[in-house]
Design a protein around this motif. Sequence first.
Motif, PDB file in Angstrom:
ATOM      1  N   GLU A  31       0.852  -1.183   0.000  1.00 16.56           N
ATOM      2  CA  GLU A  31       0.000   0.000   0.000  1.00 16.56           C
ATOM      3  C   GLU A  31       0.895   1.243   0.000  1.00 16.56           C
ATOM      4  O   GLU A  31       1.908   1.290   0.684  1.00 16.56           O
ATOM      5  CB  GLU A  31      -0.881  -0.022   1.249  1.00 16.56           C
ATOM      6  N   ILE A  32       0.526   2.238  -0.778  1.00 14.44           N
ATOM      7  CA  ILE A  32       1.265   3.492  -0.847  1.00 14.44           C
ATOM      8  C   ILE A  32       0.469   4.526  -0.059  1.00 14.44           C
ATOM      9  O   ILE A  32      -0.726   4.713  -0.303  1.00 14.44           O
ATOM     10  CB  ILE A  32       1.449   3.944  -2.306  1.00 14.44           C
ATOM     11  N   VAL A  33       1.109   5.177   0.901  1.00 22.15           N
ATOM     12  CA  VAL A  33       0.448   6.178   1.744  1.00 22.15           C
ATOM     13  C   VAL A  33       1.197   7.494   1.590  1.00 22.15           C
ATOM     14  O   VAL A  33       2.412   7.549   1.762  1.00 22.15           O
ATOM     15  CB  VAL A  33       0.431   5.732   3.226  1.00 22.15           C
ATOM     16  N   ARG A  34       0.464   8.546   1.255  1.00 23.92           N
ATOM     17  CA  ARG A  34       1.047   9.871   1.063  1.00 23.92           C
ATOM     18  C   ARG A  34       0.238  10.905   1.842  1.00 23.92           C
ATOM     19  O   ARG A  34      -0.984  10.790   1.946  1.00 23.92           O
ATOM     20  CB  ARG A  34       1.054  10.262  -0.421  1.00 23.92           C
ATOM     21  N   PRO A  35       0.897  11.955   2.346  1.00 20.23           N
ATOM     22  CA  PRO A  35       0.152  13.010   3.040  1.00 20.23           C
ATOM     23  C   PRO A  35      -0.683  13.831   2.058  1.00 20.23           C
ATOM     24  O   PRO A  35      -0.252  14.090   0.937  1.00 20.23           O
ATOM     25  CB  PRO A  35       1.243  13.868   3.677  1.00 20.23           C
ATOM     26  N   VAL A  36      -1.873  14.217   2.487  1.00 20.39           N
ATOM     27  CA  VAL A  36      -2.721  15.119   1.702  1.00 20.39           C
ATOM     28  C   VAL A  36      -2.203  16.527   1.963  1.00 20.39           C
ATOM     29  O   VAL A  36      -2.110  16.955   3.115  1.00 20.39           O
ATOM     30  CB  VAL A  36      -4.204  14.990   2.112  1.00 20.39           C
ATOM     31  N   ILE A  37      -1.834  17.248   0.902  1.00 19.95           N
ATOM     32  CA  ILE A  37      -1.291  18.594   1.073  1.00 19.95           C
ATOM     33  C   ILE A  37      -2.322  19.678   0.765  1.00 19.95           C
ATOM     34  O   ILE A  37      -2.113  20.842   1.092  1.00 19.95           O
ATOM     35  CB  ILE A  37      -0.047  18.811   0.205  1.00 19.95           C
ATOM     36  N   GLY A  38      -3.433  19.295   0.120  1.00 17.43           N
ATOM     37  CA  GLY A  38      -4.453  20.282  -0.201  1.00 17.43           C
ATOM     38  C   GLY A  38      -5.743  19.624  -0.634  1.00 17.43           C
ATOM     39  O   GLY A  38      -5.796  18.409  -0.863  1.00 17.43           O
ATOM     40  N   TRP A  39      -6.780  20.431  -0.709  1.00 16.68           N
ATOM     41  CA  TRP A  39      -8.093  19.979  -1.177  1.00 16.68           C
ATOM     42  C   TRP A  39      -8.385  20.728  -2.462  1.00 16.68           C
ATOM     43  O   TRP A  39      -8.457  21.949  -2.487  1.00 16.68           O
ATOM     44  CB  TRP A  39      -9.164  20.237  -0.119  1.00 16.68           C
ATOM     45  N   ALA A  40      -8.525  19.994  -3.561  1.00 11.02           N
ATOM     46  CA  ALA A  40      -8.674  20.576  -4.894  1.00 11.02           C
ATOM     47  C   ALA A  40     -10.124  20.516  -5.361  1.00 11.02           C
ATOM     48  O   ALA A  40     -10.801  19.508  -5.171  1.00 11.02           O
ATOM     49  CB  ALA A  40      -7.786  19.821  -5.888  1.00 11.02           C
ATOM     50  N   THR A  41     -10.582  21.605  -5.975  1.00  8.43           N
ATOM     51  CA  THR A  41     -11.875  21.616  -6.640  1.00  8.43           C
ATOM     52  C   THR A  41     -11.633  21.140  -8.062  1.00  8.43           C
ATOM     53  O   THR A  41     -10.906  21.781  -8.821  1.00  8.43           O
ATOM     54  CB  THR A  41     -12.485  23.030  -6.653  1.00  8.43           C
ATOM     55  N   VAL A  42     -12.228  19.995  -8.421  1.00  8.64           N
ATOM     56  CA  VAL A  42     -11.963  19.340  -9.697  1.00  8.64           C
ATOM     57  C   VAL A  42     -13.241  19.294 -10.527  1.00  8.64           C
ATOM     58  O   VAL A  42     -14.317  18.985 -10.006  1.00  8.64           O
ATOM     59  CB  VAL A  42     -11.431  17.897  -9.467  1.00  8.64           C
ATOM     60  N   VAL A  43     -13.124  19.603 -11.832  1.00  8.48           N
ATOM     61  CA  VAL A  43     -14.275  19.531 -12.737  1.00  8.48           C
ATOM     62  C   VAL A  43     -14.635  18.053 -12.913  1.00  8.48           C
ATOM     63  O   VAL A  43     -13.819  17.241 -13.313  1.00  8.48           O
ATOM     64  CB  VAL A  43     -13.959  20.173 -14.101  1.00  8.48           C
ATOM     65  N   GLU A  44     -15.899  17.752 -12.582  1.00  9.47           N
ATOM     66  CA  GLU A  44     -16.357  16.364 -12.612  1.00  9.47           C
ATOM     67  C   GLU A  44     -17.102  16.030 -13.909  1.00  9.47           C
ATOM     68  O   GLU A  44     -16.929  14.960 -14.469  1.00  9.47           O
ATOM     69  CB  GLU A  44     -17.262  16.135 -11.401  1.00  9.47           C
ATOM     70  N   ALA A  45     -17.921  16.977 -14.356  1.00  7.97           N
ATOM     71  CA  ALA A  45     -18.713  16.736 -15.565  1.00  7.97           C
ATOM     72  C   ALA A  45     -19.232  18.075 -16.093  1.00  7.97           C
ATOM     73  O   ALA A  45     -19.150  19.098 -15.407  1.00  7.97           O
ATOM     74  CB  ALA A  45     -19.889  15.814 -15.256  1.00  7.97           C
ATOM     75  N   HIS A  46     -19.773  18.038 -17.327  1.00  7.28           N
ATOM     76  CA  HIS A  46     -20.385  19.212 -17.938  1.00  7.28           C
ATOM     77  C   HIS A  46     -21.859  18.932 -18.148  1.00  7.28           C
ATOM     78  O   HIS A  46     -22.238  17.862 -18.631  1.00  7.28           O
ATOM     79  CB  HIS A  46     -19.727  19.540 -19.282  1.00  7.28           C
ATOM     80  N   LEU A  47     -22.704  19.892 -17.795  1.00  5.90           N
ATOM     81  CA  LEU A  47     -24.143  19.764 -18.013  1.00  5.90           C
ATOM     82  C   LEU A  47     -24.506  20.301 -19.396  1.00  5.90           C
ATOM     83  O   LEU A  47     -23.715  21.008 -20.024  1.00  5.90           O
ATOM     84  CB  LEU A  47     -24.898  20.523 -16.923  1.00  5.90           C
ATOM     85  N   SER A  48     -25.683  19.988 -19.847  1.00  5.18           N
ATOM     86  CA  SER A  48     -26.102  20.394 -21.194  1.00  5.18           C
ATOM     87  C   SER A  48     -26.185  21.910 -21.346  1.00  5.18           C
ATOM     88  O   SER A  48     -26.042  22.428 -22.447  1.00  5.18           O
ATOM     89  CB  SER A  48     -27.445  19.757 -21.537  1.00  5.18           C
ATOM     90  N   ASP A  49     -26.394  22.642 -20.242  1.00  9.56           N
ATOM     91  CA  ASP A  49     -26.475  24.100 -20.337  1.00  9.56           C
ATOM     92  C   ASP A  49     -25.094  24.767 -20.316  1.00  9.56           C
ATOM     93  O   ASP A  49     -24.970  25.981 -20.312  1.00  9.56           O
ATOM     94  CB  ASP A  49     -27.352  24.674 -19.238  1.00  9.56           C
ATOM     95  N   GLY A  50     -24.014  23.969 -20.275  1.00  9.13           N
ATOM     96  CA  GLY A  50     -22.657  24.516 -20.322  1.00  9.13           C
ATOM     97  C   GLY A  50     -21.988  24.678 -18.969  1.00  9.13           C
ATOM     98  O   GLY A  50     -20.804  24.976 -18.909  1.00  9.13           O
ATOM     99  N   THR A  51     -22.751  24.517 -17.894  1.00 10.39           N
ATOM    100  CA  THR A  51     -22.131  24.642 -16.579  1.00 10.39           C
ATOM    101  C   THR A  51     -21.368  23.368 -16.240  1.00 10.39           C
ATOM    102  O   THR A  51     -21.647  22.295 -16.773  1.00 10.39           O
ATOM    103  CB  THR A  51     -23.182  24.918 -15.477  1.00 10.39           C
ATOM    104  N   ALA A  52     -20.434  23.507 -15.359  1.00 10.75           N
ATOM    105  CA  ALA A  52     -19.610  22.366 -14.955  1.00 10.75           C
ATOM    106  C   ALA A  52     -19.958  21.983 -13.523  1.00 10.75           C
ATOM    107  O   ALA A  52     -20.188  22.847 -12.684  1.00 10.75           O
ATOM    108  CB  ALA A  52     -18.137  22.725 -15.057  1.00 10.75           C
TER     109      ALA A  52
END
Length: 180
Positions: A31-52
């Motif tokens: 198992e590989i264990v690494r420290p979390v250095i930050g919390w990232a806001t990541v684009v998950e998907a795009h909606l039909s109206d163009g918003t993410a």
Amino acid sequence: MNIATGSVLNMAPAGNDWVIAFDYGDETAPEIVRPVIGWATVVEAHLSDGTATTCLQPAFLYLDMVWTPTELREHDSRISGFEVRAREIARPVTTVQIVEPAEQEDDTPEVRVFYRAAGWVLDGKSVEPCTTNFHRQHLGHPACTDTAVWKVVENHGMSLSVGVYCDADLPAEHRSAARA
């Protein structure tokens, strides 16, 4: 604006009490264990109206780079089993201590003191008020209205601290440097 799925929009620092664990999908692989250095806001998907739509993902160091689980999966499909955990207090994830020999003996900062009768403009706009005003405010004392004619720069190696003081509020430990 068309932002690619998996893109990091922003990141906030994480405390030192979180780790992320993952493996290469093989039961025999460690198992590989690494420290979390930050919390990232990541684009998950795009909606039909163009918003993410976005999600929050841990950011961590691995192979000398910062990764989110989404990015690392795209880079190497064998990696799996991501799990965010609270770090075990008794066993730190990583302990690194870098101390230069000279710093062990004497860790006092290098101090430089400068005088300017017109005061100090540090923000490019206006003359700085006396640094002691922060402490005066917390103690309920009136603000210093004298011109901050002294600038004290302390070099701590990896950082500098800068303070500006009126003649009356220049700290006693810096007065000898001011006379030189």
